[in-house]
Design an enzyme around this catalytic site. Structure first.
Site, short mmCIF file in Angstrom:
data_model
loop_
_atom_site.label_atom_id
_atom_site.label_comp_id
_atom_site.label_asym_id
_atom_site.label_seq_id
_atom_site.Cartn_x
_atom_site.Cartn_y
_atom_site.Cartn_z
N HIS A 73 0.85 -1.18 0.00
CA HIS A 73 0.00 0.00 0.00
C HIS A 73 0.89 1.23 0.00
CE1 HIS A 73 -3.10 2.86 1.10
NE2 HIS A 73 -3.95 1.96 0.68
N ASP A 127 -8.11 -4.94 -0.03
CA ASP A 127 -8.65 -5.61 -1.21
C ASP A 127 -8.24 -7.06 -1.33
OD1 ASP A 127 -10.25 -3.63 -2.17
OD2 ASP A 127 -8.54 -2.53 -2.95
#
Ligand code: ACO
Length: 428
Positions: free
Chosen positions: A307, A364
């Site tokens: 991320h 996700d």
């Protein structure tokens, strides 16, 4: 700490104010840099060090794994609030009272209808069209049937535009899925809660009553809350920058949907499932794919890992991992894809390549697994993300317009040809 930063260029010193946020984050205010220095700019591709605005909506600390909406922790909101309360909180800054929430929901329901001509636009898409492309187009098309610009000085006009899109957007989401499956379009029921109605609009068969499953309602509610805002990410910055030209709310949202579509952003949830499917088809050898992800000559990346800001763990991933276990357990789902996901997760968390680069599973990695268990097709995953992110986009757009921010217009460092004479076509 000093309240000024000093920059020296060619022996000349320039001072710039240091500003601090409410969580003591520090920024150098370079608004006057170009003017003071006679043309010097900063360069920061990917904006890894650049704050594009001041914002009072969402705070996140990527090192500590903190995410808060308007000061409330994501953990508490996911456990105690519902999606509509969180939407109200993000947009208007405070948790609603029961009366405020009832009015908000009732105003949204009044607008939960789209002009029937929108169906003609939907009809014109082939079934093979990706739902994200359809959703972006339909959201933009809404402008043709609604006032295109909002007087930001009128609280009433702002409010009406917001409840209008919150009412219409779930319909567009459900219709993109029904279109794909050749199902007749459905309006759901105004007697249902916001999230229940979304499920009914998506799944109700024309020949049957739709029975709500509490586990699915809770799981979707939680997923939408976890995705509701994430400060200045790619799609949110797109919404703010599009709206900064005073383009209307709906088209600004449509631009955000397009930005979200990419596999490095919201498209990752679809990419995760496709990756897991591919590994399964290839015999389920997770070690082979771990090796590919680490190979610098191979473009393959472990989707759902890493991320831009969370370099410790993604707090949303922790919540959603627990929810995924509960949903799959409650629904009695046994899915080989899940075993592959768990295998990859375990290997990555023990592998020095991933550990050294602080690559942890992101939200996700798990959301697609839940959506799949809920019966939502893979191509719809990013659409579900957009549905969750809608209140965040709206609140960021509203903040940007109410603060009367200037049009977003970055500078560049030109590295092309210097001036040269035109060459006639016969001499090229
Ligand atoms: N698999 C393998 N290696 C990776 C991965 C990955 N998923 N992510 C990053 N790396 C490696 C890079 O190759 C790089 O290695 P190097 O230092 O040896 O060159 C290092 O980790 C840093 O990566 P960057 O791309 O510089 O990190 P950045 O912060 O720019 O990217 C991103 C973050 C885009 C999320 C990246 O981790 C990625 O592509 N992940 C997979 C896609 C994904 O899951 N996206 C969803 C994000 S969450 C969301 O949008 C809600």
């Amino acid at each position: 700490m000093s309240d000024k930063a000093t920059l020296e260029i060619n022996g000349k010193k320039y001072e710039f104010p240091i500003v601090t946020g409410s969580e003591n984050e520090v920024a150098i205010d370079i608004k006057n840099l170009r003017g003071d220095t006679g043309g010097v700019i900063t360069i920061d591709p990917g904006y890894k060090n650049t704050g594009s605005c001041e914002s009072a909506i969402t705070f996140l600390d990527g090192e500590k794994g903190i995410l808060r909406y308007r000061g409330y922790s994501i953990e508490e909101l996911a456990e105690k609030a519902d999606f509509l309360e969180v939407a109200y909180l993000l947009i208007f800054g405070e948790l609603p009272t029961q009366d405020e929430l009832n009015k908000f929901h009732s105003d949204i329901k009044k607008h939960a209808v789209v002009d029937d001509d929108v169906k003609k636009i939907l009809d014109a898409f082939p079934k093979s069209a990706h739902p994200m492309g359809v959703l972006a187009s339909l959201t933009s098309a809404l402008t043709a049937f609604n006032p295109s610009s909002v007087n930001v000085d009128s609280e009433e006009e702002m409010y009406n535009a917001i409840v209008r899109i919150l009412g219409k957007f779930p319909i567009l989401v459900a219709w993109t899925m029904r279109k794909k499956h050749g199902m007749p379009l459905d309006y759901g029921s105004s007697s249902l809660g916001y999230v229940e109605n979304i499920l009914q609009m998506m799944f109700k068969r024309p020949d049957e009553d739709y029975t709500q499953n509490k586990i699915l309602v809770n799981a979707l509610d939680k997923l939408l809350i976890l995705h509701a805002d994430h400060e200045q990410n790619c799609s949110t910055s797109t919404v703010r920058i599009t709206g900064s030209s005073h383009a209307g709310l709906f088209v600004s949202l449509s631009a955000g949907i397009s930005a979200l579509w990419g596999p490095l952003h919201g498209g990752a949830n679809q990419a995760v499932l496709e990756m897991l499917e591919a590994i399964k088809e290839d015999g389920g050898d997770t070690k082979k794919y771990m090796a590919k992800a680490k190979d610098k000559d191979d473009p393959f990346r472990l989707m759902g890992f890493g991320h831009r800001v969370y370099k410790n763990f993604d707090p949303r991933a922790k919540i959603i991992k627990k929810a995924a276990d509960e949903v799959l357990g409650d629904l009695g789902v046994e899915d080989p894809i899940l075993d592959i996901a768990k295998g990859l997760e375990k290997e990555a968390l023990e592998d020095s390549y991933f550990v050294d680069r602080k690559l942890y599973p992101n939200v996700d990695f798990y959301s697609g697994i839940i959506y799949r268990a809920m019966g939502i097709p893979t191509e719809m995953f990013t659409v579900m993300f957009a549905l969750g992110r809608l209140p965040g986009w709206i609140s960021q757009w509203r903040e940007m317009r109410m603060r009367k921010e200037p049009i977003g217009r970055p500078r560049q460092l030109y590295t092309g040809e210097t001036q040269r004479p035109f060459k006639e076509i016969s001499k090229r």
